[in-house]
Design a protein around this motif. Structure first.
Motif, PDB file in Angstrom:
ATOM      1  N   TRP A 248       0.850  -1.181   0.000  1.00  0.00           N
ATOM      2  CA  TRP A 248       0.000   0.000   0.000  1.00  0.00           C
ATOM      3  C   TRP A 248       0.889   1.235   0.000  1.00  0.00           C
ATOM      4  N   THR A 249       0.394   2.322  -0.584  1.00  0.00           N
ATOM      5  CA  THR A 249       1.141   3.581  -0.657  1.00  0.00           C
ATOM      6  C   THR A 249       0.404   4.656   0.121  1.00  0.00           C
ATOM      7  N   GLY A 250       1.137   5.376   0.982  1.00  0.00           N
ATOM      8  CA  GLY A 250       0.547   6.440   1.788  1.00  0.00           C
ATOM      9  C   GLY A 250       0.057   7.589   0.932  1.00  0.00           C
ATOM     10  N   LEU A 251      -1.105   8.117   1.294  1.00  0.00           N
ATOM     11  CA  LEU A 251      -1.714   9.201   0.526  1.00  0.00           C
ATOM     12  C   LEU A 251      -1.550  10.563   1.176  1.00  0.00           C
ATOM     13  N   ASP A 252      -1.370  10.617   2.477  1.00  0.00           N
ATOM     14  CA  ASP A 252      -1.335  11.916   3.144  1.00  0.00           C
ATOM     15  C   ASP A 252      -0.554  11.816   4.443  1.00  0.00           C
ATOM     16  N   GLY A 253      -0.377  12.981   5.072  1.00  0.00           N
ATOM     17  CA  GLY A 253       0.329  13.023   6.344  1.00  0.00           C
ATOM     18  C   GLY A 253       1.800  12.648   6.220  1.00  0.00           C
ATOM     19  N   TYR A 254       2.388  12.244   7.330  1.00  0.00           N
ATOM     20  CA  TYR A 254       3.810  11.928   7.382  1.00  0.00           C
ATOM     21  C   TYR A 254       4.179  10.802   6.423  1.00  0.00           C
ATOM     22  N   TYR A 255       3.264   9.868   6.217  1.00  0.00           N
ATOM     23  CA  TYR A 255       3.570   8.690   5.413  1.00  0.00           C
ATOM     24  C   TYR A 255       3.175   8.836   3.941  1.00  0.00           C
ATOM     25  N   ALA A 256       2.871  10.016   3.495  1.00  0.00           N
ATOM     26  CA  ALA A 256       2.531  10.226   2.088  1.00  0.00           C
ATOM     27  C   ALA A 256       3.663   9.732   1.201  1.00  0.00           C
ATOM     28  N   GLY A 257       3.341   8.834   0.268  1.00  0.00           N
ATOM     29  CA  GLY A 257       4.340   8.287  -0.645  1.00  0.00           C
ATOM     30  C   GLY A 257       5.125   7.114  -0.097  1.00  0.00           C
ATOM     31  N   GLU A 258       5.018   6.842   1.204  1.00  0.00           N
ATOM     32  CA  GLU A 258       5.752   5.730   1.812  1.00  0.00           C
ATOM     33  C   GLU A 258       5.004   4.414   1.578  1.00  0.00           C
ATOM     34  N   THR A 259       5.737   3.301   1.671  1.00  0.00           N
ATOM     35  CA  THR A 259       5.175   1.983   1.386  1.00  0.00           C
ATOM     36  C   THR A 259       4.852   1.234   2.678  1.00  0.00           C
ATOM     37  N   LEU A 260       3.643   0.713   2.742  1.00  0.00           N
ATOM     38  CA  LEU A 260       3.203  -0.155   3.832  1.00  0.00           C
ATOM     39  C   LEU A 260       3.150  -1.585   3.290  1.00  0.00           C
ATOM     40  N   ARG A 261       3.845  -2.503   3.962  1.00  0.00           N
ATOM     41  CA  ARG A 261       3.827  -3.899   3.535  1.00  0.00           C
ATOM     42  C   ARG A 261       3.592  -4.820   4.723  1.00  0.00           C
ATOM     43  N   VAL A 262       2.943  -5.918   4.450  1.00  0.00           N
ATOM     44  CA  VAL A 262       2.704  -6.947   5.450  1.00  0.00           C
ATOM     45  C   VAL A 262       3.848  -7.956   5.381  1.00  0.00           C
ATOM     46  N   VAL A 263       4.522  -8.160   6.494  1.00  0.00           N
ATOM     47  CA  VAL A 263       5.652  -9.092   6.553  1.00  0.00           C
ATOM     48  C   VAL A 263       5.198 -10.372   7.239  1.00  0.00           C
ATOM     49  N   ARG A 264       5.443 -11.500   6.587  1.00  0.00           N
ATOM     50  CA  ARG A 264       5.030 -12.795   7.119  1.00  0.00           C
ATOM     51  C   ARG A 264       6.243 -13.624   7.544  1.00  0.00           C
ATOM     52  N   GLY A 265       6.037 -14.475   8.525  1.00  0.00           N
ATOM     53  CA  GLY A 265       7.088 -15.353   8.994  1.00  0.00           C
ATOM     54  C   GLY A 265       7.215 -16.607   8.150  1.00  0.00           C
TER      55      GLY A 265
ATOM     56  N   THR B 104       6.131 -19.534   8.650  1.00  0.00           N
ATOM     57  CA  THR B 104       4.903 -20.329   8.572  1.00  0.00           C
ATOM     58  C   THR B 104       3.824 -19.676   7.730  1.00  0.00           C
ATOM     59  N   GLY B 105       4.070 -18.441   7.276  1.00  0.00           N
ATOM     60  CA  GLY B 105       3.089 -17.721   6.485  1.00  0.00           C
ATOM     61  C   GLY B 105       2.191 -16.813   7.292  1.00  0.00           C
ATOM     62  N   SER B 106       2.291 -16.880   8.623  1.00  0.00           N
ATOM     63  CA  SER B 106       1.489 -16.000   9.461  1.00  0.00           C
ATOM     64  C   SER B 106       2.097 -14.606   9.491  1.00  0.00           C
ATOM     65  N   VAL B 107       1.267 -13.620   9.767  1.00  0.00           N
ATOM     66  CA  VAL B 107       1.723 -12.230   9.775  1.00  0.00           C
ATOM     67  C   VAL B 107       2.649 -11.989  10.959  1.00  0.00           C
ATOM     68  N   SER B 108       3.840 -11.485  10.684  1.00  0.00           N
ATOM     69  CA  SER B 108       4.800 -11.141  11.734  1.00  0.00           C
ATOM     70  C   SER B 108       4.617  -9.695  12.184  1.00  0.00           C
ATOM     71  N   HIS B 109       4.606  -8.773  11.233  1.00  0.00           N
ATOM     72  CA  HIS B 109       4.489  -7.359  11.567  1.00  0.00           C
ATOM     73  C   HIS B 109       4.185  -6.569  10.305  1.00  0.00           C
ATOM     74  N   LEU B 110       3.906  -5.289  10.483  1.00  0.00           N
ATOM     75  CA  LEU B 110       3.755  -4.352   9.382  1.00  0.00           C
ATOM     76  C   LEU B 110       5.017  -3.520   9.277  1.00  0.00           C
ATOM     77  N   ASP B 111       5.491  -3.341   8.060  1.00  0.00           N
ATOM     78  CA  ASP B 111       6.647  -2.483   7.813  1.00  0.00           C
ATOM     79  C   ASP B 111       6.144  -1.244   7.082  1.00  0.00           C
ATOM     80  N   LEU B 112       6.293  -0.090   7.709  1.00  0.00           N
ATOM     81  CA  LEU B 112       5.842   1.172   7.118  1.00  0.00           C
ATOM     82  C   LEU B 112       7.029   2.108   7.022  1.00  0.00           C
ATOM     83  N   GLY B 113       7.653   2.128   5.857  1.00  0.00           N
ATOM     84  CA  GLY B 113       8.817   2.973   5.661  1.00  0.00           C
ATOM     85  C   GLY B 113       9.917   2.664   6.653  1.00  0.00           C
ATOM     86  N   SER B 114      10.111   1.397   7.000  1.00  0.00           N
ATOM     87  CA  SER B 114      11.095   0.854   7.954  1.00  0.00           C
ATOM     88  C   SER B 114      10.601   0.863   9.394  1.00  0.00           C
TER      89      SER B 114
END
Length: 488
Positions: A424-441, A443-453
């Motif tokens: 996903w790409t940020g549309l506004d605020g501090y994260y405008a233009g930054e990338t949000l990605r879902v990181v999986r472990g 086993t395939g389960s969600v580990s964490h969200l990475d938002l511009g590091s």
């Protein structure tokens, strides 16, 4: 005096929700609101000693009120009477430039020389010209360009003069009419046609603005100067501005500017996509102070007044004053046109039209509706997440969009649009233009969200997550020193 309700094609509420079941627009203002608007117009015309004044209000994309006071010649003006709009012209020129950017024909970071060589100021960028941060002089050298024929300035060198720069490029906001002359010439160079032809073909005709033109079309108002100490008039000359036309040449009507207000609020895919129009509305030049009340975007003025942000532009040429302000949040715009050189605070009057309607008749929100369908994997991502110890909530919106909001105190909120690669790409605020990605472990389960590091986890400083996860210093518990000894 005239009042009318003239429906326009679009419905802002429907656009916001993308649903035919959105709240219907208000077709009529309440009588008390119309009375308040007409009283404000009458007061402005009398106190400003303007030969004539036309006002209009646009709500949710529709012109819902127009009125006029005074006369133009032997008749009363109306919503279809042309007035010169001065620097509101710049908003049209800016749209033409943004169209070139969206088509990939130029980049806003491009130096002018890349597309229009030989000006002598080729190092300034397209963005700097749009935002008045190029450092160019405010006016053209020589006789007052607004009151003299454009034939006195037949070449760009005549518009710029021998010393065109007043400030280092990119450092300060310094309003420049010659800068918009250069943008008009840029449009001509890239399109291979005159600014007037491109404007009519790409903007005015698609939006149905047949009463907006480079030269006046009857019925139109004559321009006047009012003597400061006597109630007598002096006719102002009607000059063709020549090369300076992209900075202030246009004539328009209250009805046509209502269409333009709707466009500045929501865009139109035939002319400029909504995302690019929203980009124009954001402050692009650094404000003069931390508590700013006026700024500039990409060709649009921004002001903060009565607790709301207004976007649009004011305009003046000898004999004429004009203003157009849009409150996107309220879905209300105000238009003002007068045929006087000075004396009338037309920008404040147009802003008051917005305030009167927004305060007396606040808009109704579109009704809430459930999403037609939702991806279970995205639903599983919603709810609380933590950046370190700070709690946030992730919400799912229509079209696989996401929204991140702080749950306690101030924080960095942002909306995100989905990308084809599953991010996903940020549309506004501090994260405008930054990338949000879902990181999986593994086993395939969600580990964490990475938002511009930045790492967002389901638990505060979750031990299994990467930086800044883990409990290297002992984990949660009572305060203690790193060595296990109390301080002292």
């Amino acid at each position: 005096m005239t009042e009318s309700s003239a429906p326009l094609e679009a419905n802002e509420a429907t656009r916001k929700t993308g649903s035919a079941h959105a709240a219907e627009p208000f077709d009529e203002l309440l009588p008390a609101t119309r009375r308040a608007l007409s009283h404000r117009l009458g007061t402005a015309q009398a106190e400003g000693r303007a030969p004539s004044l036309v006002g209009a209000v646009v709500r949710e994309g529709r012109t819902v009120w127009t009125d006029a006071r005074g006369s133009v010649g032997d008749r009363e003006p109306g919503a279809d009477t042309q007035y010169r709009i001065g620097s509101i012209t710049k908003t049209f020129t800016a749209v033409l430039v943004l169209r070139l950017r969206d088509e990939g024909l130029l980049d806003l970071a491009d130096p002018l020389d890349k597309h229009l060589p030989g000006t002598g100021v080729g190092e300034v960028t397209v963005a700097q010209l749009l935002t008045h941060t190029s450092g160019l002089a405010s006016e053209s050298p020589g006789p007052w360009w607004e009151r003299t024929p454009g034939t006195l300035r037949p070449e760009l060198s005549d518009v710029l003069g021998e010393e065109p720069l007043r400030h280092p490029s990119g450092r300060v906001h310094h309003y420049s009419n010659p800068g918009y002359t250069l943008l008009g010439s840029l449009v001509e160079a890239v399109r291979g046609a005159s600014w007037e032809t491109v404007l009519r073909r790409e903007v005015l005709e698609p939006l149905g603005m047949a009463r907006t033109s480079v030269q006046p079309l009857p019925p139109y108002a004559d321009g006047w100067a009012v003597h400061p100490w006597a109630d007598v008039l002096l006719r102002e000359p009607l000059e063709d501005l020549g090369l300076m036309a992209p900075a202030g040449q246009l004539w328009s009507t209250a009805q046509d500017l209502g269409r333009w207000a709707r466009f500045l609020a929501q865009g139109d895919e035939r002319v400029l996509r909504p995302e690019s129009v929203a980009e124009m509305r954001r402050p692009a030049a650094a404000p003069d102070s931390e508590t700013w009340d006026a700024g500039y975007g990409l060709g649009l003025q921004l002001v903060r007044r009565d607790g709301r942000t207004l976007v649009g532009h004011t305009g003046s040429l000898p004999g004429f004053l004009a203003a157009l302000w849009v409150s996107v949040e309220d879905g209300v715009a105000g238009v003002a046109l007068a045929n006087t050189t000075s004396g009338l605070m037309v920008g404040g009057f147009a802003a008051d039209l917005v305030r009167i309607v927004a305060e007396r008749e606040p808009g109704m929100p579109a009704p809430w509706q459930p999403m037609a369908e939702a991806d279970p994997e995205l639903l599983a991502l919603t709810g609380p997440w933590y950046w370190g110890p700070a709690p946030f909530a992730l919400r799912l919106a229509a079209g696989r969009a996401l929204e991140l909001v702080p749950l306690a105190g101030p924080g960095r909120a942002s909306r995100f649009r989905p990308a084809a690669d599953g991010t996903w790409t940020g549309l506004d605020g501090y994260y405008a233009g930054e990338t949000l990605r879902v990181v999986r472990g593994d086993t395939g389960s969600v580990s964490h969200l990475d938002l511009g590091s930045f790492v967002f986890t389901r638990e505060p400083y979750e031990a299994s997550a990467p930086v800044p996860g883990g409990f290297a210093l002992g984990g949660w518990g009572p305060a203690r020193s790193v060595t296990g000894e109390s301080g002292g």
